[in-house]
Design a protein around this motif. Structure first.
Motif, PDB file in Angstrom:
ATOM      1  N   TRP A 169       0.820  -1.204   0.000  1.00 30.39           N
ATOM      2  CA  TRP A 169       0.000   0.000   0.000  1.00 30.39           C
ATOM      3  C   TRP A 169       0.855   1.255   0.000  1.00 30.39           C
ATOM      4  CZ3 TRP A 169      -4.638  -0.690  -1.605  1.00 30.39           C
ATOM      5  CH2 TRP A 169      -5.288  -1.900  -1.358  1.00 30.39           C
ATOM      6  N   LYS A 170       1.981   1.231   0.705  1.00 30.32           N
ATOM      7  CA  LYS A 170       2.877   2.379   0.710  1.00 30.32           C
ATOM      8  C   LYS A 170       3.456   2.604  -0.685  1.00 30.32           C
ATOM      9  CE  LYS A 170       6.966   4.380   2.919  1.00 30.32           C
ATOM     10  NZ  LYS A 170       8.043   4.195   3.925  1.00 30.32           N
ATOM     11  N   GLN A 171       3.834   1.522  -1.360  1.00 31.21           N
ATOM     12  CA  GLN A 171       4.377   1.644  -2.720  1.00 31.21           C
ATOM     13  C   GLN A 171       3.317   2.166  -3.681  1.00 31.21           C
ATOM     14  OE1 GLN A 171       5.996  -2.162  -3.780  1.00 31.21           O
ATOM     15  NE2 GLN A 171       7.657  -2.061  -2.276  1.00 31.21           N
ATOM     16  N   LEU A 172       2.075   1.694  -3.507  1.00 28.71           N
ATOM     17  CA  LEU A 172       0.996   2.153  -4.378  1.00 28.71           C
ATOM     18  C   LEU A 172       0.724   3.642  -4.159  1.00 28.71           C
ATOM     19  CD1 LEU A 172      -0.988   1.030  -6.504  1.00 28.71           C
ATOM     20  CD2 LEU A 172      -2.645   0.704  -4.648  1.00 28.71           C
ATOM     21  N   LYS A 173       0.765   4.081  -2.906  1.00 20.65           N
ATOM     22  CA  LYS A 173       0.565   5.501  -2.617  1.00 20.65           C
ATOM     23  C   LYS A 173       1.694   6.330  -3.212  1.00 20.65           C
ATOM     24  CE  LYS A 173      -0.395   8.921   0.912  1.00 20.65           C
ATOM     25  NZ  LYS A 173      -1.108   9.189   2.165  1.00 20.65           N
ATOM     26  N   GLN A 174       2.923   5.880  -3.086  1.00 21.85           N
ATOM     27  CA  GLN A 174       4.052   6.608  -3.670  1.00 21.85           C
ATOM     28  C   GLN A 174       3.888   6.729  -5.182  1.00 21.85           C
ATOM     29  OE1 GLN A 174       7.310   4.216  -2.196  1.00 21.85           O
ATOM     30  NE2 GLN A 174       7.635   5.543  -0.413  1.00 21.85           N
ATOM     31  N   HIS A 175       3.435   5.645  -5.809  1.00 20.92           N
ATOM     32  CA  HIS A 175       3.194   5.633  -7.247  1.00 20.92           C
ATOM     33  C   HIS A 175       2.181   6.711  -7.633  1.00 20.92           C
ATOM     34  CE1 HIS A 175       2.791   3.647 -11.214  1.00 20.92           C
ATOM     35  NE2 HIS A 175       1.505   3.931 -11.106  1.00 20.92           N
ATOM     36  N   HIS A 176       1.084   6.800  -6.876  1.00 20.98           N
ATOM     37  CA  HIS A 176       0.034   7.759  -7.206  1.00 20.98           C
ATOM     38  C   HIS A 176       0.452   9.190  -6.882  1.00 20.98           C
ATOM     39  CE1 HIS A 176      -3.929   8.926  -8.389  1.00 20.98           C
ATOM     40  NE2 HIS A 176      -4.212   9.459  -7.208  1.00 20.98           N
ATOM     41  N   MET A 177       1.194   9.372  -5.795  1.00 19.09           N
ATOM     42  CA  MET A 177       1.645  10.723  -5.454  1.00 19.09           C
ATOM     43  C   MET A 177       2.652  11.249  -6.481  1.00 19.09           C
ATOM     44  SD  MET A 177      -0.160  11.629  -2.877  1.00 19.09           S
ATOM     45  CE  MET A 177      -1.476  10.574  -3.537  1.00 19.09           C
ATOM     46  N   LEU A 178       3.464  10.374  -7.027  1.00 18.90           N
ATOM     47  CA  LEU A 178       4.372  10.795  -8.102  1.00 18.90           C
ATOM     48  C   LEU A 178       3.580  11.263  -9.318  1.00 18.90           C
ATOM     49  CD1 LEU A 178       7.170   8.058  -7.923  1.00 18.90           C
ATOM     50  CD2 LEU A 178       7.441  10.505  -7.458  1.00 18.90           C
ATOM     51  N   HIS A 179       2.472  10.579  -9.602  1.00 17.20           N
ATOM     52  CA  HIS A 179       1.600  10.996 -10.706  1.00 17.20           C
ATOM     53  C   HIS A 179       1.068  12.405 -10.462  1.00 17.20           C
ATOM     54  CE1 HIS A 179      -1.514  10.832 -13.801  1.00 17.20           C
ATOM     55  NE2 HIS A 179      -2.403  11.182 -12.874  1.00 17.20           N
ATOM     56  N   HIS A 180       0.726  12.715  -9.211  1.00 16.50           N
ATOM     57  CA  HIS A 180       0.162  14.021  -8.887  1.00 16.50           C
ATOM     58  C   HIS A 180       1.217  15.108  -8.786  1.00 16.50           C
ATOM     59  CE1 HIS A 180      -4.168  13.842  -8.198  1.00 16.50           C
ATOM     60  NE2 HIS A 180      -3.997  12.595  -7.813  1.00 16.50           N
TER      61      HIS A 180
END
Length: 206
Positions: A169-180
């Motif tokens: 979940w932390k990796q998925l959040k990092q992935h999405h925050m990089l998108h933003h």
């Protein structure tokens, strides 16, 4: 790449002068569950109780529907939500559907799709699949597709509002925050990152 405006405020910007239209653009995160869980339950009942579809057949079509959702999520986010027309009216439509989320990513009432947009989209997909698939197969297939959608909406809300300490979940959040906050031309997968790897839109590892 060009850096766009991004607000750190949790407040909600007004998009419409009309109060009714403005209300349709906002939604609490749990509303999709209230709307679609009964629909999914009805599809389960139609397949397993009314037409007595074998469980293995149901499971196979259900999983296919879930898999099709993952690529649908990617395509919608990359090619529909991030399509920015040159004409002014097109820019306004883009802002209403997705641009506002990138400008105000912490607006809790614009993190899941409001029923005013999701219901017409869901109906369109349902009738498309009903036309493409053999008779009654739409019941298990669409239930898997819709559970994929609900997972996407709930995950999207959590990625913006939950603090994950480690793991997937932390990796998925990092992935999405990089998108933003880093590069909105990459990282289109929200609940799944698989297709970003396949279509080479993932973030480069440092």
């Amino acid at each position: 790449m060009k850096k766009n405006f991004v607000s750190n405020s949790k407040s909600s910007i007004r998009m419409f002068k009309n109060d009714f239209l403005e209300s349709l653009s906002k939604v609490q995160f749990y509303v999709p569950l209230v709307v679609y869980v009964p629909v999914i339950g009805f599809l389960f009942w139609k397949a397993l109780a009314e037409i007595q579809m074998p469980v293995l057949n149901f499971a196979g079509w259900f999983l296919l529907g879930l898999a099709i959702w993952t690529i649908t999520e990617y395509i919608l986010h990359r090619y529909v939500f991030h399509f920015e027309p040159d004409v002014e009216w097109g820019k306004k439509i883009h802002f209403i559907f997705h641009g506002v989320h990138h400008d105000y990513p912490n607006d809790a009432k614009r993190l899941v799709m409001p029923p005013s947009a999701s219901i017409p989209m869901a109906l369109g997909f349902y009738f498309l699949f009903d036309w493409l698939l053999p008779d009654t197969i739409v019941y298990p297939f669409f239930s898997g597709f819709m559970i994929g959608y609900l997972f996407y909406d709930m995950v999207h809300y959590a990625l913006h509002h939950a603090n994950f300490k480690s793991g997937f979940w932390k990796q998925l959040k990092q992935h999405h925050m990089l998108h933003h906050y880093s590069d909105s031309t990459k990282g289109y997968g929200v609940s799944w990152t698989f297709w970003d790897h396949i279509f080479r839109s993932n973030f480069d590892k440092k």
